[in-house]
Design a protein around this motif. Structure first.
Motif, short mmCIF file in Angstrom:
data_model
loop_
_atom_site.label_atom_id
_atom_site.label_comp_id
_atom_site.label_asym_id
_atom_site.label_seq_id
_atom_site.Cartn_x
_atom_site.Cartn_y
_atom_site.Cartn_z
N SER A 28 21.56 15.72 68.48
CA SER A 28 22.30 15.69 69.75
C SER A 28 23.67 15.03 69.57
CB SER A 28 21.49 14.99 70.85
OG SER A 28 21.39 13.61 70.62
N LYS A 29 23.75 14.00 68.73
CA LYS A 29 25.05 13.37 68.45
C LYS A 29 25.95 14.33 67.70
CE LYS A 29 23.32 8.68 68.50
NZ LYS A 29 22.87 7.54 67.71
N ASN A 32 27.27 16.45 70.22
CA ASN A 32 27.87 15.68 71.30
C ASN A 32 27.26 16.01 72.66
OD1 ASN A 32 29.59 13.67 72.21
ND2 ASN A 32 31.22 15.12 72.69
N SER A 34 23.79 14.83 75.36
CA SER A 34 22.84 13.74 75.62
C SER A 34 21.59 14.30 76.27
CB SER A 34 23.48 12.68 76.50
OG SER A 34 23.91 13.24 77.71
#
Length: 183
Positions: A28-29, A32, A34
């Motif tokens: 997810s990071k 980008n 959440s």
């Protein structure tokens, strides 16, 4: 859909059994995005877009041995077949730092996979990403082992392999390789 297996509650966040969740958090990071909590599906949902397709990221928020229920609910809601789901989980038979992408059968004793097999009533997992956590020396210590934190060295290897695999997976065609990375 990509599903990261693990256990709920903070006390399990950094345990070996939660490396499937670690994978989704790092993914997810990378994109980008959440996660948002979903009471309806008893878990956390995010979405990424890749090659004009939406991919749902899902982390069940129930215990490992019951996660099949929430995975089944969300897959039914979004009309996703089991063969369209990548299950990411910990693997005792691989050393820390080794990840294996495979098309496979059965649970190999993994309680999270057993739950999915029982609920979906299918033994075939078309897509699995197994993250090596190693195995304790004594078989009777498996439950304590998976619910404990890896050593600093093991965690470093696991995180490095997850990061490397995410870069590999999303820069090449996933169907063309079975073994992702070895540190």
């Amino acid at each position: 859909m990509i599903v990261g297996l693990g256990n709920p509650f903070k006390k399990y966040n950094h345990t070996r059994h939660n490396v499937g969740i670690w994978y989704l958090e790092i993914l997810s990071k990378f994109f980008n995005v959440s996660f948002k909590k979903s009471k309806k599906f008893s878990g956390y949902i995010s979405k990424i877009f890749l090659l004009k397709k939406q991919i749902i990221l899902f982390i069940p928020n129930i215990f490992m041995n019951l996660n099949g229920v929430s995975i089944f609910q969300i897959s039914n809601f979004y009309n996703i077949n089991l063969n369209e789901i990548l299950i990411v989980h910990d693997e005792l038979d691989l050393l820390p730092g080794i990840l294996k992408f495979k098309y496979g059968y059965g649970s190999n004793g993994h309680k999270g996979l057993k739950s999915i097999i029982q609920i979906f009533q299918k033994k075939i997992f078309y897509k699995r990403l197994s993250i090596g956590i190693g195995r304790p020396q004594e078989k009777k210590n498996i439950a304590n082992f998976v619910l404990s934190k890896p050593t600093f060295s093991e965690k470093k290897k696991i995180l490095k392999s997850i990061n490397k695999s995410i870069h590999l997976i999303f820069s090449v065609n996933i169907k063309n390789f079975k073994y992702i990375t070895k540190i």
